[in-house]
Write an enzyme that holds these catalytic residues in place. Structure first.
Site, PDB file in Angstrom:
ATOM      1  N   ARG A  15     -68.897   6.579  28.422  1.00 27.01           N
ATOM      2  CA  ARG A  15     -68.537   5.567  27.257  1.00 27.01           C
ATOM      3  C   ARG A  15     -69.530   4.679  26.910  1.00 27.01           C
ATOM      4  O   ARG A  15     -70.440   4.527  27.839  1.00 27.01           O
ATOM      5  CB  ARG A  15     -67.074   4.786  27.381  1.00 27.01           C
ATOM      6  N   LYS A  75     -67.566  -0.424  31.783  1.00 21.28           N
ATOM      7  CA  LYS A  75     -67.210  -0.259  33.219  1.00 21.28           C
ATOM      8  C   LYS A  75     -67.539  -1.692  33.796  1.00 21.28           C
ATOM      9  O   LYS A  75     -68.521  -2.269  33.494  1.00 21.28           O
ATOM     10  CB  LYS A  75     -67.595   0.793  34.183  1.00 21.28           C
ATOM     11  N   TYR A  94     -64.576  -4.385  31.055  1.00 18.22           N
ATOM     12  CA  TYR A  94     -63.545  -4.217  32.054  1.00 18.22           C
ATOM     13  C   TYR A  94     -64.016  -4.559  33.474  1.00 18.22           C
ATOM     14  O   TYR A  94     -65.113  -4.188  33.991  1.00 18.22           O
ATOM     15  CB  TYR A  94     -63.289  -2.528  32.265  1.00 18.22           C
ATOM     16  N   HIS A  96     -61.585  -5.613  36.551  1.00 14.89           N
ATOM     17  CA  HIS A  96     -60.565  -5.024  37.569  1.00 14.89           C
ATOM     18  C   HIS A  96     -61.038  -5.655  39.161  1.00 14.89           C
ATOM     19  O   HIS A  96     -61.526  -4.943  40.041  1.00 14.89           O
ATOM     20  CB  HIS A  96     -60.672  -3.606  37.647  1.00 14.89           C
ATOM     21  N   GLU A 118     -59.464  -6.397  30.724  1.00 14.53           N
ATOM     22  CA  GLU A 118     -58.166  -5.965  31.012  1.00 14.53           C
ATOM     23  C   GLU A 118     -57.062  -7.248  31.158  1.00 14.53           C
ATOM     24  O   GLU A 118     -56.009  -7.226  31.214  1.00 14.53           O
ATOM     25  CB  GLU A 118     -58.212  -5.176  32.247  1.00 14.53           C
ATOM     26  N   ASP A 270     -53.824   5.550  38.878  1.00 13.52           N
ATOM     27  CA  ASP A 270     -54.642   4.234  39.072  1.00 13.52           C
ATOM     28  C   ASP A 270     -54.042   3.220  39.733  1.00 13.52           C
ATOM     29  O   ASP A 270     -54.805   2.184  39.965  1.00 13.52           O
ATOM     30  CB  ASP A 270     -55.495   3.907  37.579  1.00 13.52           C
TER      31      ASP A 270
HETATM   32  P1  NAD Z   1     -46.819  -0.203  30.132  1.00 14.37           P
HETATM   33  O1  NAD Z   1     -46.674  -1.362  30.601  1.00 14.37           O
HETATM   34  O2  NAD Z   1     -47.265  -0.030  28.410  1.00 14.37           O
HETATM   35  O3  NAD Z   1     -45.700   0.857  30.058  1.00 14.37           O
HETATM   36  C1  NAD Z   1     -45.055   0.896  31.305  1.00 14.37           C
HETATM   37  C2  NAD Z   1     -43.552   1.285  31.063  1.00 14.37           C
HETATM   38  O4  NAD Z   1     -43.023   1.621  32.405  1.00 14.37           O
HETATM   39  C3  NAD Z   1     -42.802  -0.066  30.632  1.00 14.37           C
HETATM   40  O5  NAD Z   1     -42.240   0.264  29.103  1.00 14.37           O
HETATM   41  C4  NAD Z   1     -41.785  -0.277  31.719  1.00 14.37           C
HETATM   42  O6  NAD Z   1     -40.479  -0.746  31.328  1.00 14.37           O
HETATM   43  C5  NAD Z   1     -41.611   1.175  32.337  1.00 14.37           C
HETATM   44  N1  NAD Z   1     -40.990   0.986  33.741  1.00 14.37           N
HETATM   45  C6  NAD Z   1     -41.313   0.285  34.710  1.00 14.37           C
HETATM   46  N2  NAD Z   1     -40.593   0.821  36.100  1.00 14.37           N
HETATM   47  C7  NAD Z   1     -39.681   2.015  35.459  1.00 14.37           C
HETATM   48  C8  NAD Z   1     -39.026   2.780  36.149  1.00 14.37           C
HETATM   49  N3  NAD Z   1     -38.575   2.546  37.487  1.00 14.37           N
HETATM   50  N4  NAD Z   1     -38.543   3.956  35.436  1.00 14.37           N
HETATM   51  C9  NAD Z   1     -39.098   4.012  34.196  1.00 14.37           C
HETATM   52  N5  NAD Z   1     -39.753   3.184  33.505  1.00 14.37           N
HETATM   53  C10 NAD Z   1     -40.332   2.107  34.176  1.00 14.37           C
HETATM   54  O7  NAD Z   1     -48.120   0.756  30.739  1.00 14.37           O
HETATM   55  P2  NAD Z   1     -48.898   1.642  29.979  1.00 14.37           P
HETATM   56  O8  NAD Z   1     -50.305   1.034  29.357  1.00 14.37           O
HETATM   57  O9  NAD Z   1     -48.083   2.636  29.298  1.00 14.37           O
HETATM   58  O10 NAD Z   1     -49.606   2.398  31.528  1.00 14.37           O
HETATM   59  C11 NAD Z   1     -48.904   3.145  32.414  1.00 14.37           C
HETATM   60  C12 NAD Z   1     -49.895   3.486  33.518  1.00 14.37           C
HETATM   61  O11 NAD Z   1     -50.725   4.372  33.147  1.00 14.37           O
HETATM   62  C13 NAD Z   1     -50.471   2.466  34.131  1.00 14.37           C
HETATM   63  O12 NAD Z   1     -50.404   2.457  35.460  1.00 14.37           O
HETATM   64  C14 NAD Z   1     -51.825   2.405  33.759  1.00 14.37           C
HETATM   65  O13 NAD Z   1     -52.738   1.552  34.482  1.00 14.37           O
HETATM   66  C15 NAD Z   1     -51.930   3.797  33.649  1.00 14.37           C
HETATM   67  N6  NAD Z   1     -53.270   4.285  32.920  1.00 14.37           N
HETATM   68  C16 NAD Z   1     -53.890   5.481  33.626  1.00 14.37           C
HETATM   69  C17 NAD Z   1     -54.954   6.111  32.976  1.00 14.37           C
HETATM   70  C18 NAD Z   1     -55.678   7.138  33.534  1.00 14.37           C
HETATM   71  O14 NAD Z   1     -56.632   7.549  33.186  1.00 14.37           O
HETATM   72  N7  NAD Z   1     -55.110   7.792  34.696  1.00 14.37           N
HETATM   73  C19 NAD Z   1     -55.351   5.538  31.763  1.00 14.37           C
HETATM   74  C20 NAD Z   1     -54.620   4.364  31.035  1.00 14.37           C
HETATM   75  C21 NAD Z   1     -53.312   4.079  31.900  1.00 14.37           C
END
Ligand code: NAD
Length: 362
Positions: A15, A75, A94, A96, A118, A270
């Site tokens: 990116r 990054k 970003y 972190h 972030e 992550d």
């Molecule tokens: P978000 O805060 O928008 O959504 C998370 C949801 O999880 C919330 O609606 C919350 O109510 C729900 N939640 C919490 N505990 C729960 C449970 N026990 N059961 C069911 N639901 C529950 O967050 P997001 O932006 O959607 O991100 C989600 C995850 O994805 C984060 O860990 C983020 O860091 C990760 N992410 C990873 C990548 C990757 O490349 N792997 C990229 C972007 C985001």
């Protein structure tokens, strides 16, 4: 202001901090923008695209860092980069910092003003500069699951969308936030049967409304998880508990009850992952199998789509970046949401969670 955009140097990062479209906006605001030669190539933006947008091309990163008032990146800076930062310079990227004391010390030593994407907030309490990457990751999660379900990729050999007379995949999404809703809508669009387990009742109402009831929502309890995983062909993990490690919602003993060749996509990897058996993987080697269940746990899913990700990121970062370029650090006084992005200033930590992680009282 003189704005500098170095080429990203972290491994597999394609990116770019500013797209040519964003450069044009900065130039229209009277700023000069220097872009390192080849900075946008990985995302499909040529040097000519940048010169047409009004940027000047600079051959090397040290010249960019030496001449800029503000550095815009994607990054967190690597050692060689934070050593080039200096006082009176703004870093906008970003960061972190909480789990990264080495980088934190490097930024403190530089005395620069570091604004982290972030931790910038919005009026609804959301994180507007994280959301675009969650949108990309949620959508990629479904493509990846569909690919992984195919036999040659270790899956059960199920066509995600089905065909007339044969049922499509049943997809279980854990967490209906930004990632979860994007995954659910994408899966629904491909014809899958989709169930989202959530803890937030208003969020479930919202999902029900925007999907016209086509996505089933259920309150996320141990019982609901146990009932749903045995029926699922794909489980997408998308939970987030802010500031905490992801809860392990699927334990190792659950896998034996799941369909052989079913697929777990752990987007929350992550934050440590929401399946007990998850460990981070890469785009080069994305999957592994435990107890007959295929795991896909790529920690940097948006990295697969640097073009879309750069554009989506720039859409979100541009207004804050322009405010910083137009007003310098005065912009933080005008906008409390942007001010929450400030993590480090003049050798001091200015963000509570980072201070706590460094063992400092706040
Ligand atoms: P978000 O805060 O928008 O959504 C998370 C949801 O999880 C919330 O609606 C919350 O109510 C729900 N939640 C919490 N505990 C729960 C449970 N026990 N059961 C069911 N639901 C529950 O967050 P997001 O932006 O959607 O991100 C989600 C995850 O994805 C984060 O860990 C983020 O860091 C990760 N992410 C990873 C990548 C990757 O490349 N792997 C990229 C972007 C985001």
């Amino acid at each position: 202001m003189r704005v500098g955009v170095p080429k990203e140097i972290k491994k597999n990062e394609h990116r770019v901090g500013l797209t040519p479209t964003a450069v044009r906006e900065y130039v229209a605001h009277g700023h000069t923008v220097s872009v390192q030669t080849g900075a946008g190539l990985g995302a499909g933006f040529t040097d000519e695209d940048y010169t047409r947008a009004g940027a000047e091309l600079v051959a090397d990163a040290p010249t960019i860092f030496a001449n800029a008032d503000m550095i815009v990146k994607v990054k967190e800076p690597q050692k060689v980069e934070w050593e080039m930062l200096r006082e009176d310079q703004i870093l906008y990227t970003y960061l972190h910092l909480a789990p990264d004391p080495e980088q934190t010390k490097g930024l403190l030593a530089s005395k620069c003003a570091a604004v982290a994407y972030e931790t910038v907030t919005d009026a609804r309490g959301g994180l507007p500069l994280l959301a675009p990457m969650s949108e990309v990751a949620g959508r990629i999660a479904v493509f990846s699951a569909a690919e992984t379900l195919l036999k040659h990729n270790g899956g059960m050999g199920l066509l995600f969308c089905g065909v007339p007379g044969v049922a499509p995949a049943r997809v279980l999404v854990l967490g209906g936030g930004v990632v979860g809703l994007n995954a659910a809508r994408m899966a629904m669009g491909l014809g899958a049967e989709v169930v989202v387990l959530e803890r937030s009742i208003p969020r479930m109402a919202y999902i029900d409304e925007v999907t016209n009831g086509r996505v089933i929502t259920r309150y996320s309890s141990i019982g609901a998880i146990e009932e749903e995983i045995v029926k699922a062909d794909v489980v997408i993990g998308a939970v987030l508990v802010p500031g905490a490690e992801a809860p392990k919602l699927i334990k190792r003993e659950h896998l034996a009850r799941m369909k052989p060749g079913s697929v777990l996509v752990d987007v929350a990897i992550d934050q440590g992952g929401c399946f007990e058996t998850s460990h981070a993987t890469t785009h080069e080697d994305p999957t592994y199998t435990v107890d007959g269940v295929v795991h896909y746990c790529v920690a940097n899913m948006p990295g697969a789509a640097p073009r879309t990700s750069s554009e989506a990121l720039n859409n979100a970062t541009l207004p804050f970046g322009l405010a910083l370029a137009d007003h310098g650090l005065e912009a933080l006084k005008k906008d409390p949401h942007l001010a929450r992005g400030l993590n480090v200033l003049k050798g001091e930590i200015t963000y509570p969670a980072v201070a706590e992680a460094m063992g400092l009282s706040w």
